[in-house]
Scaffold this motif. Structure first.
Motif, PDB file in Angstrom:
ATOM      1  N   GLY A  33       0.731  -1.090   0.033  1.00 18.50           N
ATOM      2  CA  GLY A  33       0.050   0.087  -0.023  1.00 18.50           C
ATOM      3  C   GLY A  33       1.031   1.252   0.016  1.00 18.50           C
ATOM      4  O   GLY A  33       0.513   2.072  -0.735  1.00 18.50           O
ATOM      5  N   LEU A 156     -11.089  -7.719  -0.252  1.00 18.90           N
ATOM      6  CA  LEU A 156      -9.968  -6.926  -0.825  1.00 18.90           C
ATOM      7  C   LEU A 156     -10.163  -7.063  -2.484  1.00 18.90           C
ATOM      8  O   LEU A 156     -10.211  -5.846  -3.007  1.00 18.90           O
ATOM      9  CB  LEU A 156      -8.461  -7.095  -0.572  1.00 18.90           C
ATOM     10  CG  LEU A 156      -7.413  -6.299  -1.193  1.00 18.90           C
ATOM     11  CD1 LEU A 156      -7.492  -5.015  -0.978  1.00 18.90           C
ATOM     12  CD2 LEU A 156      -6.068  -6.939  -0.814  1.00 18.90           C
ATOM     13  N   THR A 159     -13.399  -4.978  -3.276  1.00 15.61           N
ATOM     14  CA  THR A 159     -13.038  -3.480  -3.155  1.00 15.61           C
ATOM     15  C   THR A 159     -12.282  -3.131  -4.382  1.00 15.61           C
ATOM     16  O   THR A 159     -12.522  -1.866  -4.841  1.00 15.61           O
ATOM     17  CB  THR A 159     -12.256  -3.243  -1.770  1.00 15.61           C
ATOM     18  OG1 THR A 159     -12.850  -4.009  -0.723  1.00 15.61           O
ATOM     19  CG2 THR A 159     -12.129  -1.990  -1.575  1.00 15.61           C
ATOM     20  N   GLU A 160     -11.202  -3.778  -4.657  1.00 13.65           N
ATOM     21  CA  GLU A 160     -10.489  -3.372  -6.097  1.00 13.65           C
ATOM     22  C   GLU A 160     -11.337  -3.222  -7.249  1.00 13.65           C
ATOM     23  O   GLU A 160     -11.143  -2.231  -7.916  1.00 13.65           O
ATOM     24  CB  GLU A 160      -9.257  -4.389  -6.232  1.00 13.65           C
ATOM     25  CG  GLU A 160      -8.372  -4.424  -4.926  1.00 13.65           C
ATOM     26  CD  GLU A 160      -7.429  -3.323  -4.814  1.00 13.65           C
ATOM     27  OE1 GLU A 160      -7.302  -2.302  -5.673  1.00 13.65           O
ATOM     28  OE2 GLU A 160      -6.802  -3.141  -3.682  1.00 13.65           O
ATOM     29  N   CYS A 163     -13.383  -0.201  -7.144  1.00  9.65           N
ATOM     30  CA  CYS A 163     -12.427   1.131  -7.221  1.00  9.65           C
ATOM     31  C   CYS A 163     -12.296   1.139  -8.762  1.00  9.65           C
ATOM     32  O   CYS A 163     -12.469   2.253  -9.348  1.00  9.65           O
ATOM     33  CB  CYS A 163     -11.210   0.875  -6.567  1.00  9.65           C
ATOM     34  SG  CYS A 163     -11.562   1.189  -4.489  1.00  9.65           S
ATOM     35  N   ILE A 180      -6.431   5.105  -3.829  1.00  8.95           N
ATOM     36  CA  ILE A 180      -7.401   4.407  -2.905  1.00  8.95           C
ATOM     37  C   ILE A 180      -7.100   2.817  -3.152  1.00  8.95           C
ATOM     38  O   ILE A 180      -6.926   2.106  -1.972  1.00  8.95           O
ATOM     39  CB  ILE A 180      -8.524   4.641  -3.087  1.00  8.95           C
ATOM     40  CG1 ILE A 180      -8.756   6.247  -2.961  1.00  8.95           C
ATOM     41  CG2 ILE A 180      -9.572   3.993  -2.374  1.00  8.95           C
ATOM     42  CD1 ILE A 180     -10.316   6.752  -3.132  1.00  8.95           C
ATOM     43  N   GLY A 181      -7.220   2.278  -4.322  1.00  6.19           N
ATOM     44  CA  GLY A 181      -7.187   0.905  -4.476  1.00  6.19           C
ATOM     45  C   GLY A 181      -6.019   0.045  -4.222  1.00  6.19           C
ATOM     46  O   GLY A 181      -5.993  -0.886  -3.285  1.00  6.19           O
ATOM     47  N   CYS A 185      -6.397   0.788   0.412  1.00  7.65           N
ATOM     48  CA  CYS A 185      -6.804  -0.432   0.706  1.00  7.65           C
ATOM     49  C   CYS A 185      -6.076  -1.521   0.907  1.00  7.65           C
ATOM     50  O   CYS A 185      -6.259  -2.126   2.043  1.00  7.65           O
ATOM     51  CB  CYS A 185      -7.803  -0.924  -0.693  1.00  7.65           C
ATOM     52  SG  CYS A 185      -9.205   0.071  -0.749  1.00  7.65           S
ATOM     53  N   HIS A 186      -4.895  -1.661   0.346  1.00  4.78           N
ATOM     54  CA  HIS A 186      -3.843  -2.657   1.044  1.00  4.78           C
ATOM     55  C   HIS A 186      -3.212  -2.169   2.424  1.00  4.78           C
ATOM     56  O   HIS A 186      -3.156  -2.912   3.245  1.00  4.78           O
ATOM     57  CB  HIS A 186      -2.562  -2.481   0.007  1.00  4.78           C
ATOM     58  CG  HIS A 186      -2.699  -3.283  -1.201  1.00  4.78           C
ATOM     59  ND1 HIS A 186      -2.684  -3.132  -2.399  1.00  4.78           N
ATOM     60  CD2 HIS A 186      -2.602  -4.684  -1.278  1.00  4.78           C
ATOM     61  CE1 HIS A 186      -2.762  -3.985  -3.360  1.00  4.78           C
ATOM     62  NE2 HIS A 186      -2.961  -4.969  -2.543  1.00  4.78           N
ATOM     63  N   TYR A 189      -6.404  -3.339   4.530  1.00  2.00           N
ATOM     64  CA  TYR A 189      -6.625  -4.518   4.700  1.00  2.00           C
ATOM     65  C   TYR A 189      -5.194  -5.354   5.475  1.00  2.00           C
ATOM     66  O   TYR A 189      -5.460  -6.469   6.119  1.00  2.00           O
ATOM     67  CB  TYR A 189      -6.974  -5.305   3.459  1.00  2.00           C
ATOM     68  CG  TYR A 189      -8.262  -5.204   3.168  1.00  2.00           C
ATOM     69  CD1 TYR A 189      -9.298  -6.202   3.545  1.00  2.00           C
ATOM     70  CD2 TYR A 189      -8.737  -4.305   2.293  1.00  2.00           C
ATOM     71  CE1 TYR A 189     -10.493  -6.065   3.436  1.00  2.00           C
ATOM     72  CE2 TYR A 189     -10.222  -4.222   1.911  1.00  2.00           C
ATOM     73  CZ  TYR A 189     -11.107  -4.941   2.343  1.00  2.00           C
ATOM     74  OH  TYR A 189     -12.471  -4.739   2.256  1.00  2.00           O
TER      75      TYR A 189
END
Length: 202
Positions: A33, A156, A159-160, A163, A180-181, A185-186, A189
């Motif tokens: 991330g 995850l 979510t990706e 995004c 963001i992705g 997000c990384h 998570y």
């Protein structure tokens, strides 16, 4: 009765270890991330400074962005292997086993296909679509591999993909959703997995 329940628990844990890749460290996600965010910041400032419109300069722009993405990928993979190796060593497990091969295979197909597809769009000058494409294919790869590792990878992946779809709708903000992705997000998570799985074992 307690003995039987304990035996069943031990058997279940052994089956899970042999069929799932459980050496994935939450620290890997955090580093991925951070590197993803750094790559996105570089891409943002590079695109702001570069107003190239000729064909040769557009190819140069594509190569710079591709190099940026590859560096982020290499750093993420490198630290991912390192932290996973440390976790496997601490748990007295092998890092590369049948479960590792399965998860790598499931990840590889969507990632390679998505990488080639995104590269074609990048070379043709469709930079605004690359963020959406990479996020969607990456999310599909995570979904594909999630059945062989922790359940957080499944969410995850979802979510990706979300995004990526948002990046496709709001093309002018593709880099924001990419950040963001691949970035936030990384980190989120990764931190959640580190607290849930890694800290618990210490």
């Amino acid at each position: 009765m307690n003995k039987q329940a304990e035996d069943i628990k031990v058997i279940r844990e052994m089956m899970e270890k042999s069929s799932k890749f459980l050496s994935l460290s939450g620290l890997s996600g955090i580093v991925a991330g951070i590197s993803g965010t750094c790559g996105a910041v570089f891409a943002y400032f590079y695109l702001q400074c570069d107003s190239a419109m000729s064909h040769s300069e557009r190819i140069r722009e594509s190569l710079v962005l591709l190099t940026d993405a590859l560096l982020v990928l290499l750093v993420s993979i490198g630290f991912g292997i390192f932290f996973s190796w440390k976790k496997a060593k601490k748990s007295n497990q092998k890092l590369f086993n049948s479960a590792t091969k399965r998860i790598l295979y499931q990840l590889a197909i969507p990632l390679i296909a998505g990488g080639i597809f995104s590269f074609i769009f990048l070379l043709r000058g469709h930079v605004d679509l690359v963020a959406a494409l990479t996020l969607i294919f990456y999310g599909l790869a995570l979904l594909n591999a999630s059945k062989y590792t922790f359940e957080e990878i499944y969410y995850l992946g979802i979510t990706e993909i979300v995004c990526g779809l948002l990046a496709a709708i709001f093309l002018n903000h593709g880099l924001l959703f990419w950040t963001i992705g691949f970035g936030l997000c990384h980190i989120f998570y990764g931190l959640a997995m580190y607290i849930k799985y890694d800290l618990k074992k210490k």
